[in-house]
Structures are given as C-alpha cells and as structure tokens.
Scaffold this active site. Structure first.
Site, PDB file in Angstrom:
ATOM      1  N   ASP A  53      -0.137   2.269  -2.908  1.00  0.00           N
ATOM      2  CA  ASP A  53      -1.100   3.341  -2.446  1.00  0.00           C
ATOM      3  C   ASP A  53      -1.787   3.898  -3.669  1.00  0.00           C
ATOM      4  O   ASP A  53      -1.304   4.053  -4.782  1.00  0.00           O
ATOM      5  CB  ASP A  53      -0.375   4.247  -1.470  1.00  0.00           C
ATOM      6  CG  ASP A  53      -1.179   5.156  -0.843  1.00  0.00           C
ATOM      7  OD1 ASP A  53      -2.363   4.484  -0.291  1.00  0.00           O
ATOM      8  OD2 ASP A  53      -1.055   6.159  -0.362  1.00  0.00           O
TER       9      ASP A  53
HETATM   10  C1  IPE Z   1      -3.856   0.902  -0.832  1.00  0.00           C
HETATM   11  O1  IPE Z   1      -4.773   2.024  -1.525  1.00  0.00           O
HETATM   12  C2  IPE Z   1      -4.763  -0.084  -0.869  1.00  0.00           C
HETATM   13  C3  IPE Z   1      -4.705  -0.597   0.497  1.00  0.00           C
HETATM   14  C4  IPE Z   1      -4.374  -0.067   1.610  1.00  0.00           C
HETATM   15  C5  IPE Z   1      -5.715  -1.812   0.851  1.00  0.00           C
HETATM   16  P1  IPE Z   1      -5.876   2.621  -0.614  1.00  0.00           P
HETATM   17  O2  IPE Z   1      -7.134   2.286  -0.385  1.00  0.00           O
HETATM   18  O3  IPE Z   1      -5.106   3.369   0.636  1.00  0.00           O
HETATM   19  O4  IPE Z   1      -6.209   4.381  -1.457  1.00  0.00           O
HETATM   20  P2  IPE Z   1      -5.985   5.475  -1.292  1.00  0.00           P
HETATM   21  O5  IPE Z   1      -4.650   5.934  -0.852  1.00  0.00           O
HETATM   22  O6  IPE Z   1      -7.018   5.929  -0.303  1.00  0.00           O
HETATM   23  O7  IPE Z   1      -6.392   6.142  -2.695  1.00  0.00           O
HETATM   24 MG    MG Z   2      -3.605   5.267   0.916  1.00  0.00          MG
END
Ligand code: IPE
Ligand code: MG
Length: 271
Positions: A43
């Site tokens: 994440d």
């Molecule tokens: C995780 O990072 C990747 C996926 C779920 C594809 P995020 O895209 O959730 O990034 P944040 O948490 O919004 O920063």
């Molecule tokens: Mg995220």
C-alpha cells in the site's frame, strides 16, 4: 581513466560492498527461525508519487513494481519459500477507469517481461501463481498470467502468489460455490460441506497459511486480504510506503517474527 570511468568503478565497488553486507546480515538473520510464508499488503504507491511530485498516473505504481523486484530478491536470499503479494483487490476496480487501465497495462508489461525471462532461463527457479478472479481481467492479461503460470510451474525455487482481482470474501464465495459443485453434484444426493472442502477450493490453497503479514503505508488493517488464512499470522505494519520498503524494513519484520516465536507457537498449539 576519465571521470565517468572512475565514477563507474566506484559504483561497482559500492555495489559489491552492499551485496556483501546484505549477505552477512541475512546469514545472521538465518540463525533464527525464518517465516515459511510472508504476505505483503503493498500500500502507498499513489502517496509515494504525490510525495515525490511525480505527475504521470502510473508513476507510483511503476515505483511499486521496482520494489517488488527487490523484495522478492531479498526473500529468495533469506530462504523464504513462499511469498504472497496483494497486487490488486476486487475493490480496486472501483477506482477511476484510467487508473485501473494504467495498473492493468503495467501488470501486463511486467508479466510479459517475466515470461521472456522465464523462457530464457533468467528467472532462477521462481514459480509464479496468480490467485483471484482471473475472469475479471482483460483477455490479454489473463492469457499472459496463464502463460506465466505454465512456463514457471516446474520451477522449484521461491513460490510467488500474485493476488489480483482478489478479496477474501470473493475467495470464500468462489470456494463455497466450487465445493458445492464438486461435492453436491456427484450424483449421491445432498452432502454436508466440511471446512476442508472449502479450504481445498480457495484460490490460495496452493500455499500454506502465511506466518507473517507485512503491510506498508501506515494502515493497521487487512483490507479483505487472506483474512481466512491469517488467524495465526503475525501482522507487521510499517509507515513506509510500498515503493520505500527496503532491506531494513524486511529485516526488522523478520526480527519481530523471531522475537514472537514462543507466543506464536503457543497459539498454534492452542487453536
Ligand atoms: C497500492 O497503492 C497499489 C494498489 C492498490 C494497486 P495505492 O494505489 O493504494 O496507493 P495509496 O494507498 O493510495 O497511496
Ligand atoms: Mg492504498
């Protein structure tokens, strides 16, 4: 020797020193118990892009893929047999279509590259398994994922389970439906489903339950990820965003796992 050659030589020396130091750290770490299966909830990709003022839509996710390469390499060197990556949740499909497309395209690019590496023998024993509702992926990605599973299925090194279009609720629903088909449609009339029947039909039944779950991005929850399989797992969360996850975060999480061994083993016996 000109300046750029000198810089190149210095970089090589620095890299060799870093490799040696890392191997030494892993040797020390391996004196204690090593988790059989580590799951990563990756994440923080978009926050990483924002933090570094990266404007392209895929910038954070691209950085996240680089992190995957390093983390898998470290796990392999440490001798962890199984790794699970939460790459894309069922709920992530609710994001803006442009972002979903961007992540899917990126995934396709990485999967196709990995197929090439596997065919040319550069994957060093890595076996890749995709877990989730693969039918909800676009046809090209689904076919590539299938192909990657096929070309690596005889590999006997690190097993990497990539969870895409995955959530535990979906996995349980799929497993219950599948076990009904297997057990109730066998012509012997109504049958009683056992926990084992359902477990056998889970997407992730190919790997043992995780011992350690590492979540990046500073949130202390499982987000519908392997909640059935993690009742006895140690959860380690870190504020580091996924693309920032480095050697020390991983070492720290494993040290915590080692410190908690007595407690974890007692729990396993009691449950
Ligand atoms: C995780 O990072 C990747 C996926 C779920 C594809 P995020 O895209 O959730 O990034 P944040 O948490 O919004 O920063
Ligand atoms: Mg995220």
């Amino acid at each position: 020797m000109n300046t750029s050659e000198e810089v190149g030589d210095l970089a090589k020396i620095f890299n060799s020193l870093m490799n040696l130091t890392r191997r030494f750290i892993f040797r020390v770490l391996c004196v204690g118990p090593i988790p059989n299966h580590i799951s990563f909830i990756m994440d923080g990709n978009r926050r990483f892009a924002k933090k570094h003022n990266l404007k392209e839509l895929d910038a954070g996710h691209r950085a996240g893929f680089v992190s995957v390469t390093y983390v898998l390499q470290y796990c392999k060197e440490i001798g962890v047999p199984y790794v699970t990556l939460y790459a894309f949740g069922v709920d992530n499909f609710k994001r803006e279509p442009e972002e979903v497309k961007c992540v899917m395209d990126l995934m396709l690019e990485k999967v196709e590259l990995t197929i090439e590496q596997a065919i040319s023998g550069n994957l060093k024993g890595l076996r890749v398994i995709f877990a989730g509702d693969l039918n909800s992926l676009n046809e090209r990605l689904r076919a590539a994922a299938q192909r990657l599973m096929e070309v690596t299925e005889d590999n006997r090194g690190l097993v990497v389970v990539v969870c895409v279009a995955y959530s535990t609720s979906h996995e349980i629903l799929h497993a219950v439906r599948e076990s009904c088909v297997r057990k109730c449609d066998d012509g012997n009339g109504p049958a009683v489903l056992e926990v084992n029947d359902i477990e056998e039909c889970m997407y992730t039944s190919v790997v043992p339950d995780p011992d350690l779950v590492i979540r990046t991005g500073g949130r202390d929850r499982l987000s519908n990820f392997m909640t059935w399989q993690t009742s006895r797992s140690l959860l380690h969360t870190t504020g580091a965003l996924w693309p920032e996850l480095g050697l020390w975060h991983l070492v720290w999480a494993i040290l915590k796992f080692q410190r908690m061994q007595d407690y974890l083993q007692k729990k396993q016996k009691l449950d």
